[in-house]
Enzyme design. Structure first.
Site, PDB file in Angstrom:
ATOM      1  CE  LYS A  36      -2.889   2.827   2.928  1.00 32.99           C
ATOM      2  NZ  LYS A  36      -3.739   2.954   4.116  1.00 32.99           N
ATOM      3  N   GLY A  78      -8.364   8.636   9.863  1.00 32.98           N
ATOM      4  CA  GLY A  78      -8.607   8.648  11.302  1.00 32.98           C
ATOM      5  C   GLY A  78      -9.677   9.627  11.766  1.00 32.98           C
ATOM      6  CB  ALA A 105      -8.668   7.373   4.802  1.00 28.04           C
ATOM      7  N   GLY A 106     -11.449   7.331   6.514  1.00 25.65           N
ATOM      8  CA  GLY A 106     -12.619   8.164   6.755  1.00 25.65           C
ATOM      9  C   GLY A 106     -13.840   7.455   7.284  1.00 25.65           C
ATOM     10  CG  ASN A 113      -5.881   0.816  11.957  1.00 26.37           C
ATOM     11  OD1 ASN A 113      -4.701   0.643  11.743  1.00 26.37           O
ATOM     12  ND2 ASN A 113      -6.388   0.552  13.164  1.00 26.37           N
ATOM     13  CB  THR A 114      -9.158   5.125  13.231  1.00 23.26           C
ATOM     14  OG1 THR A 114      -7.812   5.333  12.785  1.00 23.26           O
ATOM     15  CG2 THR A 114      -9.354   5.875  14.538  1.00 23.26           C
TER      16      THR A 114
END
Lengths: 67, 268
Positions: free
Chosen positions: B100, B161, B187-188, B209-210
């Site tokens: 990535k 995040g 993301a997001g 992830n987050t």
């Protein structure tokens, strides 16, 4: 006496050492690491042959948690 | 079977997860299990030299024999750092090519630097990497990355995040409609509905992830995300009904409601 930069820190060694010797001295043997020397990848198969010399810059990395 | 295919390899799960921000590797592993993810991102960092030698290794909890590891270039702000990081990753993971790429442009927003990203992608593709690339949701940048040979285009839905969800579904739609390689929201995503919306739009997958790691109960959220991704994908495949603005359409029969005036002439 030679000076190396390892992961951004300057370290002194009494004499030139191979990468394998460096790994053993720092208890990194058997760990899953990868090493770059002066911007170039050092294949694991060459660890015992490559002699570190004055001014070499090493990056020693592992996989960590990330996204 | 409805599978996700990236760089010629088939995956059952369309949910890709990161391994950052967990309390410990036990939680990391449990959350990945609950998510059903097969592709798992890892970061590459300097190791401690001569201290804490008994520190546990992430790869013992997330073994490459069980998961497809996706090393990232998180934290890299130049193409040189990003390319070197992935060369190290390939060496670390015994010649593993799937990576990535992200080249960041700004520490506050973690927004990608697309000029550097495009240059780095070109180098990595030439060196034989299978590049999944983090990008802004600019359809032209996405097209250029595909032309370079990236194996998956991964636009942000909102800042890394931030958990702000999908802020520009229209741009995502343009990218999806134009792309011939998988498009994954990276993301997001903040909660399950965000992931479902991404898949309903036609995204091939979601990387997060987050949203899982920072939930009050990460393992439960991982399970929720798994279901949301499956639900979103099924809804996309099912083809949603057309939206009818200002026009209601009852689901129950119009005729035969009690106490209504009958219009039928019975001739008695």
């Amino acid at each position: 006496m030679i000076q190396l930069t390892i992961n951004g820190e300057t370290r002194q060694f009494d004499q030139p050492i191979t990468i394998t010797q460096f790994i053993n001295q720092n208890n990194l043997q058997g760990k899953r690491i990868a090493i770059e020397r002066n911007g170039e990848i050092v294949p694991r198969s060459q660890f015992s042959e490559q002699l570190l010399t004055e001014g070499d810059r090493l990056e020693v990395v592992v996989a960590v948690g990330g996204g | 079977m409805d599978n996700l295919i990236i760089a010629g390899k088939t995956y059952r799960s369309r949910l890709l997860v990161g391994t950052g921000k967990y309390k410990d590797f036990t939680d990391t592993r449990a959350a990945i299990e609950a998510s059903g993810a097969e592709i798992v991102t890892v970061a590459i960092r300097r190791t401690n030299i001569g201290q804490n030698t008994e520190e546990p290794n992430l790869l013992d909890s997330v073994p490459p024999s069980k998961y497809t590891l996706l090393p990232n270039t998180a934290g890299c702000y130049t193409l040189d750092d990003a390319v070197r990081t992935l060369r190290l990753a390939r060496e670390l993971l015994d010649g593993h090519n799937l990576v990535k790429l992200e080249v960041l442009g700004d520490p506050r927003t973690l927004y990608p630097n697309m000029v550097e990203t495009l240059k780095a992608a070109e180098i990595l593709v030439k060196e034989g990497f299978d590049v999944m690339v983090y990008t802004s949701d600019d359809p032209i940048a996405a097209r250029q990355l595909e032309e370079i040979g990236c194996v998956a285009i991964m636009p942000l839905a909102s800042l890394i995040g931030s958990g702000m969800g999908i802020l520009n579904p229209w741009n995502l739609q343009i990218i999806i409609d134009n792309a011939k390689v998988p498009v994954l929201v990276d993301a997001g995503v903040g909660t399950a509905s965000d992931a479902a919306i991404a898949l309903e739009l036609g995204c091939d997958g979601v990387l997060m992830n987050t949203a899982i790691a920072a939930a009050q109960h990460p393992i439960l959220m991982a399970s929720a995300m798994r279901k949301a991704v499956e639900a979103g994908r099924e809804a996309y495949l099912a083809g949603r009904m057309t939206k009818k603005i200002y026009t209601a359409s009852p689901s129950s029969p119009v005729e035969g409601v009690i106490n209504s005036v009958s219009t039928i002439n019975t001739n008695c």
